[in-house]
Each structure stands twice: as structure tokens, then as C-alpha cells.
Design an enzyme around this catalytic site. Sequence first.
Site, PDB file in Angstrom:
ATOM      1  N   HIS A 160       0.840  -1.210   0.000  1.00 37.76           N
ATOM      2  CA  HIS A 160       0.000   0.000   0.000  1.00 37.76           C
ATOM      3  C   HIS A 160       0.876   1.261   0.000  1.00 37.76           C
ATOM      4  O   HIS A 160       0.601   2.226  -0.719  1.00 37.76           O
ATOM      5  CB  HIS A 160      -0.869   0.055   1.261  1.00 37.76           C
ATOM      6  CG  HIS A 160      -1.862  -1.058   1.406  1.00 37.76           C
ATOM      7  ND1 HIS A 160      -1.947  -1.833   2.536  1.00 37.76           N
ATOM      8  CD2 HIS A 160      -2.813  -1.526   0.569  1.00 37.76           C
ATOM      9  CE1 HIS A 160      -2.924  -2.708   2.401  1.00 37.76           C
ATOM     10  NE2 HIS A 160      -3.458  -2.570   1.205  1.00 37.76           N
ATOM     11  N   LYS A 189     -17.991  -8.803   6.597  1.00 37.66           N
ATOM     12  CA  LYS A 189     -16.546  -8.674   6.481  1.00 37.66           C
ATOM     13  C   LYS A 189     -16.019  -8.057   7.766  1.00 37.66           C
ATOM     14  O   LYS A 189     -16.286  -6.887   8.042  1.00 37.66           O
ATOM     15  CB  LYS A 189     -16.215  -7.775   5.265  1.00 37.66           C
ATOM     16  CG  LYS A 189     -14.767  -7.891   4.823  1.00 37.66           C
ATOM     17  CD  LYS A 189     -14.475  -7.012   3.631  1.00 37.66           C
ATOM     18  CE  LYS A 189     -12.995  -7.047   3.310  1.00 37.66           C
ATOM     19  NZ  LYS A 189     -12.600  -6.022   2.367  1.00 37.66           N
ATOM     20  N   ARG A 195      -2.302  -6.204  -8.294  1.00 36.15           N
ATOM     21  CA  ARG A 195      -1.189  -7.133  -8.080  1.00 36.15           C
ATOM     22  C   ARG A 195      -1.117  -8.164  -9.195  1.00 36.15           C
ATOM     23  O   ARG A 195      -0.148  -8.280  -9.894  1.00 36.15           O
ATOM     24  CB  ARG A 195      -1.336  -7.845  -6.728  1.00 36.15           C
ATOM     25  CG  ARG A 195      -0.866  -7.025  -5.578  1.00 36.15           C
ATOM     26  CD  ARG A 195      -1.482  -7.478  -4.301  1.00 36.15           C
ATOM     27  NE  ARG A 195      -2.925  -7.272  -4.326  1.00 36.15           N
ATOM     28  CZ  ARG A 195      -3.701  -7.352  -3.279  1.00 36.15           C
ATOM     29  NH1 ARG A 195      -3.219  -7.676  -2.126  1.00 36.15           N
ATOM     30  NH2 ARG A 195      -4.994  -7.110  -3.376  1.00 36.15           N
ATOM     31  N   SER A 243      -2.816  -7.846   2.754  1.00 35.80           N
ATOM     32  CA  SER A 243      -3.102  -7.766   4.189  1.00 35.80           C
ATOM     33  C   SER A 243      -3.495  -9.145   4.707  1.00 35.80           C
ATOM     34  O   SER A 243      -3.131  -9.536   5.813  1.00 35.80           O
ATOM     35  CB  SER A 243      -4.236  -6.778   4.446  1.00 35.80           C
ATOM     36  OG  SER A 243      -3.874  -5.506   4.002  1.00 35.80           O
TER      37      SER A 243
HETATM   38  P1  ADP Z   1      -9.506  -4.529  -0.228  1.00 38.30           P
HETATM   39  O1  ADP Z   1      -9.825  -4.719   1.204  1.00 38.30           O
HETATM   40  O2  ADP Z   1     -10.527  -3.804  -1.038  1.00 38.30           O
HETATM   41  O3  ADP Z   1      -8.939  -5.776  -0.908  1.00 38.30           O
HETATM   42  P2  ADP Z   1      -6.998  -3.467   0.575  1.00 38.30           P
HETATM   43  O4  ADP Z   1      -7.185  -2.622   1.747  1.00 38.30           O
HETATM   44  O5  ADP Z   1      -6.360  -4.807   0.803  1.00 38.30           O
HETATM   45  O6  ADP Z   1      -8.318  -3.518  -0.264  1.00 38.30           O
HETATM   46  O7  ADP Z   1      -6.095  -2.712  -0.478  1.00 38.30           O
HETATM   47  C1  ADP Z   1      -6.477  -1.478  -1.025  1.00 38.30           C
HETATM   48  C2  ADP Z   1      -5.938  -1.392  -2.413  1.00 38.30           C
HETATM   49  O8  ADP Z   1      -4.536  -1.613  -2.389  1.00 38.30           O
HETATM   50  C3  ADP Z   1      -6.511  -2.416  -3.399  1.00 38.30           C
HETATM   51  O9  ADP Z   1      -6.648  -1.780  -4.656  1.00 38.30           O
HETATM   52  C4  ADP Z   1      -5.454  -3.463  -3.466  1.00 38.30           C
HETATM   53  O10 ADP Z   1      -5.451  -4.131  -4.723  1.00 38.30           O
HETATM   54  C5  ADP Z   1      -4.199  -2.608  -3.320  1.00 38.30           C
HETATM   55  N1  ADP Z   1      -3.089  -3.374  -2.813  1.00 38.30           N
HETATM   56  C6  ADP Z   1      -3.043  -4.176  -1.731  1.00 38.30           C
HETATM   57  N2  ADP Z   1      -1.819  -4.751  -1.596  1.00 38.30           N
HETATM   58  C7  ADP Z   1      -1.071  -4.304  -2.629  1.00 38.30           C
HETATM   59  C8  ADP Z   1       0.275  -4.552  -3.086  1.00 38.30           C
HETATM   60  N3  ADP Z   1       1.070  -5.399  -2.444  1.00 38.30           N
HETATM   61  N4  ADP Z   1       0.703  -3.923  -4.207  1.00 38.30           N
HETATM   62  C9  ADP Z   1      -0.134  -3.076  -4.860  1.00 38.30           C
HETATM   63  N5  ADP Z   1      -1.410  -2.827  -4.506  1.00 38.30           N
HETATM   64  C10 ADP Z   1      -1.877  -3.425  -3.415  1.00 38.30           C
END
Ligand code: ADP
Length: 186
Positions: free
Chosen positions: A29, A56, A105, A143
Site C-alpha cells: 500500500h 466482512k 497485483r 493484508s
Molecule cells: P480490499 O480490502 O478492497 O482488498 P486493501 O485494503 O487490501 O483492499 O487494499 C487497497 C488497495 O490496495 C486495493 O486496490 C489493493 O489491490 C491494493 N493493494 C493491496 N496490496 C497491494 C500490493 N502489495 N501492491 C499493490 N497494490 C496493493
Amino acid sequence: MAQETQEEKEGVTRVAIYPGSFDPITYGHIDIVERALEIFDKVILAIAHDISDGSKRSLFSVEERIEMAKSVFEHSPNLIVDSFKGLLVDYVDRTNARVILRGLRATSDFEYEFHMASMNRSLNTHLDTLFMMTSKDYFFVSSRSIKEVAGLGGAVEGLVPSIVARRLKEKFNLPLAKEKQMGWEY
Ligand code: ADP
């Protein structure tokens, strides 16, 4: 000196909203935010509250997720940490942003993101979603996987900031250093 653009003359600020659960925030992130700050004047990291129907549930409360994100970006004045409840497009509408920022990703992210972006665009035609590709160092970081690894006592340092690694250990009631634990047991 470079000539001022019309937007600069009018004092227009380019704002992007980066929404997500951030449960917890990872270097994946953070990498997206840092790259977005090269393009936008301001990025708002918008942390979603859990949906009240319980479908969720996050590991960290929204307050804990905000606290971790704020601590990570305390020296980045152009990154604002906020939270929102309900529809993302309604939240974005209350700000002066026109762009929703998301990270991609793998191709497996694409289908979900494509549906979300299309739905959001149909709900509000003024908004657009911008995707940034993950960096090669973080394409495997999510995450969810961080929580799984940390919950089983695996090391997540290097994939999340130290404050997050610490909070994960506290959450899962894990000792601070594995070597010490072995020292006590034997
Ligand atoms: P969600 O709960 O909607 O899956 P997240 O909070 O995990 O979203 O992540 C927010 C955004 O960050 C999403 O667009 C997700 O694809 C992106 N994201 C999460 N991890 C990575 C990463 N390692 N590299 C690039 N983008 C990421």
C-alpha cells in the site's frame, strides 16, 4: 522558469482517494501511495469501516488502522488519513477528488477491480478509477497473507512497517523475539 498551466493559475489541486480496508497497512500500500504522491497534489487514504451486517470483519478496528496509517505517514503532509462508512462514491462526492486510486497485483485482482470500477462509474459518471501496478517487490503482499503468516508466528518484518509488525504480535499474543522464546523454553 516553466510557464504556469491554467490549472496552476486557478489553484486547482489534484486529489486522489485511495480506498481500502488496510487491515493492516503494508509496504505494498505504502509503495502505491508514494508513487501516487508524485502525480497528485494530495492523496487521501480512505479506510473503510466494517460493513454493519458483519459480512466482512477486520482484525484491527478502524481506529487502530487509522492510528497505524497516521504513524506511517506522519512526515507526509500531502497524505491524509480518513475513514468512511457506506458507499465509496458518496464519500468521494463529499471531497474535491475525481479519482479513485487502486493497486493491481495479479490478473486475479483485475476481475474484481474491473467490476468495482464499472459499478462506481455507473453510480457517478464524474469519477474515474486509476490503477497502479504493484512493484515487483510487493506483488505477493496482501493484508490477508500478512495476517495469516503473523498469526502463525512467521516474520513479517520487511513487508510491513515496524509499528504494524508490533501491533500484529500484540494482537496474536505472540512474544517479541522467537530466539528469546526458545531460550526460555529450553
Ligand atoms: P480490499 O480490502 O478492497 O482488498 P486493501 O485494503 O487490501 O483492499 O487494499 C487497497 C488497495 O490496495 C486495493 O486496490 C489493493 O489491490 C491494493 N493493494 C493491496 N496490496 C497491494 C500490493 N502489495 N501492491 C499493490 N497494490 C496493493
